[in-house]
Each structure stands twice: as structure tokens, then as C-alpha cells.
Motif scaffolding. Structure first.
Motif, PDB file in Angstrom:
ATOM      1  N   THR A 117      21.559  34.981  50.756  1.00 35.49           N
ATOM      2  CA  THR A 117      21.461  35.874  49.856  1.00 35.49           C
ATOM      3  C   THR A 117      20.446  35.954  48.679  1.00 35.49           C
ATOM      4  OG1 THR A 117      22.789  34.769  48.310  1.00 35.49           O
ATOM      5  CG2 THR A 117      23.956  35.775  49.920  1.00 35.49           C
ATOM      6  N   LEU A 118      20.037  37.054  48.237  1.00 35.80           N
ATOM      7  CA  LEU A 118      19.059  37.357  47.144  1.00 35.80           C
ATOM      8  C   LEU A 118      19.661  36.485  45.944  1.00 35.80           C
ATOM      9  CD1 LEU A 118      16.345  38.759  47.035  1.00 35.80           C
ATOM     10  CD2 LEU A 118      17.565  40.795  46.065  1.00 35.80           C
ATOM     11  N   ARG A 119      20.793  36.703  45.798  1.00 36.98           N
ATOM     12  CA  ARG A 119      21.152  35.769  44.582  1.00 36.98           C
ATOM     13  C   ARG A 119      21.072  34.303  44.672  1.00 36.98           C
ATOM     14  NH1 ARG A 119      25.731  33.136  43.359  1.00 36.98           N
ATOM     15  NH2 ARG A 119      26.829  33.810  45.303  1.00 36.98           N
ATOM     16  N   GLN A 120      21.365  33.886  45.676  1.00 35.22           N
ATOM     17  CA  GLN A 120      21.255  32.389  45.916  1.00 35.22           C
ATOM     18  C   GLN A 120      19.823  31.912  46.035  1.00 35.22           C
ATOM     19  OE1 GLN A 120      23.734  32.176  49.453  1.00 35.22           O
ATOM     20  NE2 GLN A 120      25.311  31.006  48.283  1.00 35.22           N
ATOM     21  N   ALA A 121      19.046  32.739  46.454  1.00 34.63           N
ATOM     22  CA  ALA A 121      17.359  32.496  46.603  1.00 34.63           C
ATOM     23  C   ALA A 121      17.029  32.248  45.366  1.00 34.63           C
ATOM     24  CB  ALA A 121      16.806  33.561  47.562  1.00 34.63           C
ATOM     25  N   ALA A 122      17.095  33.306  44.450  1.00 30.11           N
ATOM     26  CA  ALA A 122      16.680  33.383  43.080  1.00 30.11           C
ATOM     27  C   ALA A 122      17.030  32.209  42.348  1.00 30.11           C
ATOM     28  CB  ALA A 122      17.213  34.772  42.413  1.00 30.11           C
ATOM     29  N   ALA A 123      18.463  31.870  42.424  1.00 27.32           N
ATOM     30  CA  ALA A 123      18.995  30.564  41.867  1.00 27.32           C
ATOM     31  C   ALA A 123      18.125  29.388  42.297  1.00 27.32           C
ATOM     32  CB  ALA A 123      20.384  30.616  41.804  1.00 27.32           C
ATOM     33  N   THR A 124      17.888  29.213  43.560  1.00 27.37           N
ATOM     34  CA  THR A 124      17.184  28.046  44.115  1.00 27.37           C
ATOM     35  C   THR A 124      15.781  28.139  43.606  1.00 27.37           C
ATOM     36  OG1 THR A 124      18.741  27.983  46.064  1.00 27.37           O
ATOM     37  CG2 THR A 124      16.091  27.118  46.196  1.00 27.37           C
ATOM     38  N   LEU A 125      15.120  29.262  43.431  1.00 30.68           N
ATOM     39  CA  LEU A 125      13.622  29.245  42.901  1.00 30.68           C
ATOM     40  C   LEU A 125      13.634  29.440  41.229  1.00 30.68           C
ATOM     41  CD1 LEU A 125      12.333  31.952  45.373  1.00 30.68           C
ATOM     42  CD2 LEU A 125      11.926  29.621  45.536  1.00 30.68           C
ATOM     43  N   GLY A 126      14.663  29.426  40.563  1.00 31.11           N
ATOM     44  CA  GLY A 126      14.685  29.553  39.193  1.00 31.11           C
ATOM     45  C   GLY A 126      14.113  30.900  38.780  1.00 31.11           C
ATOM     46  N   ILE A 127      14.248  31.922  39.265  1.00 31.31           N
ATOM     47  CA  ILE A 127      13.829  33.229  39.161  1.00 31.31           C
ATOM     48  C   ILE A 127      15.312  34.078  38.868  1.00 31.31           C
ATOM     49  CG2 ILE A 127      11.327  33.061  39.820  1.00 31.31           C
ATOM     50  CD1 ILE A 127      12.336  34.686  42.264  1.00 31.31           C
ATOM     51  N   THR A 128      15.099  35.403  38.371  1.00 31.08           N
ATOM     52  CA  THR A 128      16.042  36.207  38.186  1.00 31.08           C
ATOM     53  C   THR A 128      16.085  37.070  39.544  1.00 31.08           C
ATOM     54  OG1 THR A 128      14.711  38.205  37.540  1.00 31.08           O
ATOM     55  CG2 THR A 128      15.600  36.653  35.877  1.00 31.08           C
ATOM     56  N   GLN A 129      17.378  37.533  39.833  1.00 35.65           N
ATOM     57  CA  GLN A 129      17.521  38.313  41.144  1.00 35.65           C
ATOM     58  C   GLN A 129      16.732  39.448  41.337  1.00 35.65           C
ATOM     59  OE1 GLN A 129      21.833  38.856  42.118  1.00 35.65           O
ATOM     60  NE2 GLN A 129      21.180  40.353  43.757  1.00 35.65           N
ATOM     61  N   PRO A 130      16.604  40.194  40.221  1.00 33.34           N
ATOM     62  CA  PRO A 130      15.808  41.329  40.267  1.00 33.34           C
ATOM     63  C   PRO A 130      14.168  41.041  40.668  1.00 33.34           C
ATOM     64  CG  PRO A 130      17.147  41.726  38.321  1.00 33.34           C
ATOM     65  CD  PRO A 130      17.548  40.199  38.820  1.00 33.34           C
ATOM     66  N   THR A 131      13.746  39.875  40.005  1.00 28.39           N
ATOM     67  CA  THR A 131      12.380  39.460  40.556  1.00 28.39           C
ATOM     68  C   THR A 131      12.361  39.091  41.836  1.00 28.39           C
ATOM     69  OG1 THR A 131      12.066  39.014  37.979  1.00 28.39           O
ATOM     70  CG2 THR A 131      10.551  37.789  39.831  1.00 28.39           C
ATOM     71  N   ALA A 132      13.600  38.484  42.233  1.00 32.14           N
ATOM     72  CA  ALA A 132      13.170  37.949  43.565  1.00 32.14           C
ATOM     73  C   ALA A 132      13.333  39.205  44.594  1.00 32.14           C
ATOM     74  CB  ALA A 132      14.745  36.988  43.901  1.00 32.14           C
ATOM     75  N   GLY A 133      14.020  40.219  44.265  1.00 28.87           N
ATOM     76  CA  GLY A 133      14.187  41.470  45.094  1.00 28.87           C
ATOM     77  C   GLY A 133      12.780  42.226  45.030  1.00 28.87           C
ATOM     78  N   ARG A 134      12.066  42.298  43.863  1.00 29.50           N
ATOM     79  CA  ARG A 134      11.038  43.129  43.791  1.00 29.50           C
ATOM     80  C   ARG A 134       9.874  42.307  44.501  1.00 29.50           C
ATOM     81  NH1 ARG A 134      12.350  43.348  38.276  1.00 29.50           N
ATOM     82  NH2 ARG A 134      11.329  41.648  37.618  1.00 29.50           N
ATOM     83  N   ARG A 135       9.795  41.087  44.515  1.00 25.77           N
ATOM     84  CA  ARG A 135       8.807  40.185  45.384  1.00 25.77           C
ATOM     85  C   ARG A 135       9.193  40.426  46.757  1.00 25.77           C
ATOM     86  NH1 ARG A 135       5.239  37.408  42.926  1.00 25.77           N
ATOM     87  NH2 ARG A 135       5.316  36.711  41.161  1.00 25.77           N
ATOM     88  N   LEU A 136      10.378  40.426  47.302  1.00 29.90           N
ATOM     89  CA  LEU A 136      10.514  40.653  48.830  1.00 29.90           C
ATOM     90  C   LEU A 136      10.242  42.206  49.067  1.00 29.90           C
ATOM     91  CD1 LEU A 136      11.851  39.612  51.315  1.00 29.90           C
ATOM     92  CD2 LEU A 136      14.131  40.234  50.473  1.00 29.90           C
TER      93      LEU A 136
END
Length: 84
Positions: A17-36
Motif C-alpha cells: 500500500t502507498l500508506r505503508q510504503a510512505a511510513a516505511t520511507l518516512g515521507i507523506t503519503q501524498p509525496t509517495a503518490g506523486r513520486r510513484l
């Protein structure tokens, strides 16, 4: 291609999930979504199917994963060598 985008790709592939990935990386979910999304736009292909249960790799995502993992391993080795 941006290494940070590939880090997000790998985290989503591993976490599901995007939420879990963001938490693992220490970034926000919107940032993870934009990068993906940026990585998918750059490559011109969807790397995941998105559903209620999370993200699943497409065949393009499956093809990219070994290369991204090799890059991750190389980056870790460079970091290890620079620590000496």
C-alpha cells in the motif's frame, strides 16, 4: 530516472500500500503518490494496479523490480564504502 522515485516504487511493491510504503520511507503519503506517479509518467507505463486491497505490480512493474533492486543494492554498497 530519479532514485527517490525508485525507492518509492520498491517500498510500494514490498508493502502493498502507498500508506505503508510512505511510513516505511518516512515521507507523506501524498509525496509517495506523486513520486510513484512521476515514475509511471516518465516510463509511460502503469507499474501497479490500484484497488481496495492495495497496489499490485503489473507485468511492467514485475519487469522493473529486479533492476530497481539491483540499483538499491548498488546504492547501499556505495553508502557502505563511503562510511569507511
Amino acid at each position: 530516472m530519479n532514485w527517490d522515485d525508485l525507492r518509492v516504487f520498491l517500498a510500494v511493491a514490498r508493502e502493498g500500500t502507498l500508506r505503508q510504503a510512505a511510513a516505511t520511507l518516512g515521507i507523506t503519503q501524498p509525496t509517495a503518490g506523486r513520486r510513484l506517479q512521476g515514475l509511471e509518467d516518465t516510463l509511460g507505463v502503469a507499474l501497479f494496479t490500484r484497488g481496495r486491497s492495495g497496489h499490485r505490480l503489473t507485468s511492467a512493474g514485475e519487469s522493473l523490480r529486479p533492476t530497481a533492486e539491483a540499483m538499491e543494492k548498488s546504492a547501499a554498497e556505495l553508502t557502505r564504502q563511503s562510511d569507511h
